[in-house]
Design an enzyme around this catalytic site. Structure first.
Site, PDB file in Angstrom:
ATOM      1  CB  CYS A 148      -5.616  -0.621   4.818  1.00  0.00           C
ATOM      2  SG  CYS A 148      -5.385  -0.092   3.103  1.00  0.00           S
ATOM      3  CG  HIS A 180      -1.426  -1.537   5.759  1.00  0.00           C
ATOM      4  ND1 HIS A 180      -1.798  -0.494   6.566  1.00  0.00           N
ATOM      5  CD2 HIS A 180      -1.736  -1.144   4.490  1.00  0.00           C
ATOM      6  CE1 HIS A 180      -2.292   0.485   5.824  1.00  0.00           C
ATOM      7  NE2 HIS A 180      -2.266   0.116   4.560  1.00  0.00           N
ATOM      8  CG  ASP A 216      -0.570   3.568   5.450  1.00  0.00           C
ATOM      9  OD1 ASP A 216       0.370   3.960   6.159  1.00  0.00           O
ATOM     10  OD2 ASP A 216      -1.758   3.563   5.829  1.00  0.00           O
ATOM     11  CB  CYS A 266      -0.889  -0.017   1.240  1.00  0.00           C
ATOM     12  SG  CYS A 266      -2.099   1.344   1.279  1.00  0.00           S
ATOM     13  NE  ARG A 289      -0.484   4.204   8.905  1.00  0.00           N
ATOM     14  CZ  ARG A 289      -1.754   3.997   9.245  1.00  0.00           C
ATOM     15  NH1 ARG A 289      -2.131   4.157  10.497  1.00  0.00           N
ATOM     16  NH2 ARG A 289      -2.649   3.637   8.336  1.00  0.00           N
TER      17      ARG A 289
HETATM   18 ZN    ZN Z   1      -3.368   0.911   3.028  1.00  0.00          ZN
END
Ligand code: ZN
Length: 201
Positions: free
Chosen positions: A101, A98, A41, A39, A43
Site C-alpha cells: 500500500c 492490502h 489503489d 484503498c 490494483r
Molecule cells: Zn493502498
C-alpha cells in the site's frame, strides 16, 4: 482515454446484453448487502476480489482505506458510511487493507510529502496505527504489521459513527477486517485477537 472508450464499447456490446435482466432489475432497486471500504489503489478491485455482481457491494475507496472517526461537519466518507448503514441497511462492513500500500509505505518509510499536502493531512488519520506499530530502538517499520493495525484502527473508527454504533448495538451489522495480498491473490481475515485466518488463496 482511448482504452476507456474502447472498454465502454465492449461493455455495451458484450457485457451488458448478457446481464440485461440484472441491469433492468437494478434500474429501480439498490439493495447492496455489504459495505466494502478499500484503498483507492488501482490494483485492489473490490468486485473482482469478492466476485460480486453489480448492485451487491456499496463501495468506499480512500487512500490507505482510511475512515476518519466521527466528527461534526460535512464529510464525504461519513456520509457514505451513514447512507450504507442507516438507509440501505447493509449487514456487513469490510475494511480491506492490502500489500504494498503506497499510503502505508509512505508512513512506514517517513516519505517527504511536502509536495502533496492533502495526502500528508489525510494520512494523519493513520497516526495512531503508526504509533501502535512503532518498532523498538529505531528499527524500520514492518509494513505488513502497519497495514494490519491500520485495518483494525479503521474498524474502531467506524464504530464511532452513530449509524454504525446503533447498528452494532442492535446486532444488525458485523464488521470485518481483511488484508488482500496482491502477488498471491490471498485474502486474510483479521480476527479481534489479531491472528490471521486465510480466506482464500
Ligand atoms: Zn493502498
Amino acid at each position: 482515454m482511448h482504452d476507456l472508450t474502447e472498454g465502454v464499447e465492449r461493455f455495451r456490446h458484450d457485457v451488458f446484453p448478457a446481464k440485461a435482466e440484472l441491469f433492468a432489475e437494478l434500474a429501480a432497486h439498490h439493495r447492496p448487502t455489504a459495505l466494502f471500504i478499500g484503498c483507492s489503489d488501482a490494483r485492489v478491485v473490490p468486485e473482482l476480489i469478492t466476485q460480486s455482481e453489480p448492485g451487491e457491494l456499496f463501495v468506499i475507496r480512500t487512500a490507505g482505506n482510511l475512515v476518519p472517526a466521527h466528527a461534526p461537519g460535512p464529510d464525504g466518507v461519513a456520509a457514505s458510511v451513514e447512507y450504507a448503514v442507516a438507509v440501505l441497511g447493509v449487514t456487513d462492513i469490510v475494511v480491506c487493507g492490502h500489500s504494498a500500500c503506497g499510503a502505508m509505505t509512505a508512513l512506514a518509510e517517513g516519505h517527504d510529502l511536502s509536495a502533496a499536502p492533502a495526502v500528508a493531512g489525510w494520512l494523519r488519520h493513520a497516526e495512531a496505527s503508526l504509533a501502535r506499530t512503532a518498532p523498538a530502538g529505531g528499527a524500520p517499520y514492518a509494513l505488513e504489521a502497519l497495514v494490519r493495525e491500520n485495518v483494525r484502527a479503521q474498524l474502531a473508527n467506524l464504530a464511532t459513527h452513530p449509524s454504525v454504533a446503533r447498528a452494532l448495538a442492535e446486532q444488525a451489522v458485523v464488521l470485518h477486517g481483511w488484508v488482500y495480498d496482491i502477488p498471491s491473490g490471498a485474502v486474510e481475515r483479521l480476527d479481534t485477537a489479531g491472528r490471521r485466518v486465510t480466506l482464500a488463496a
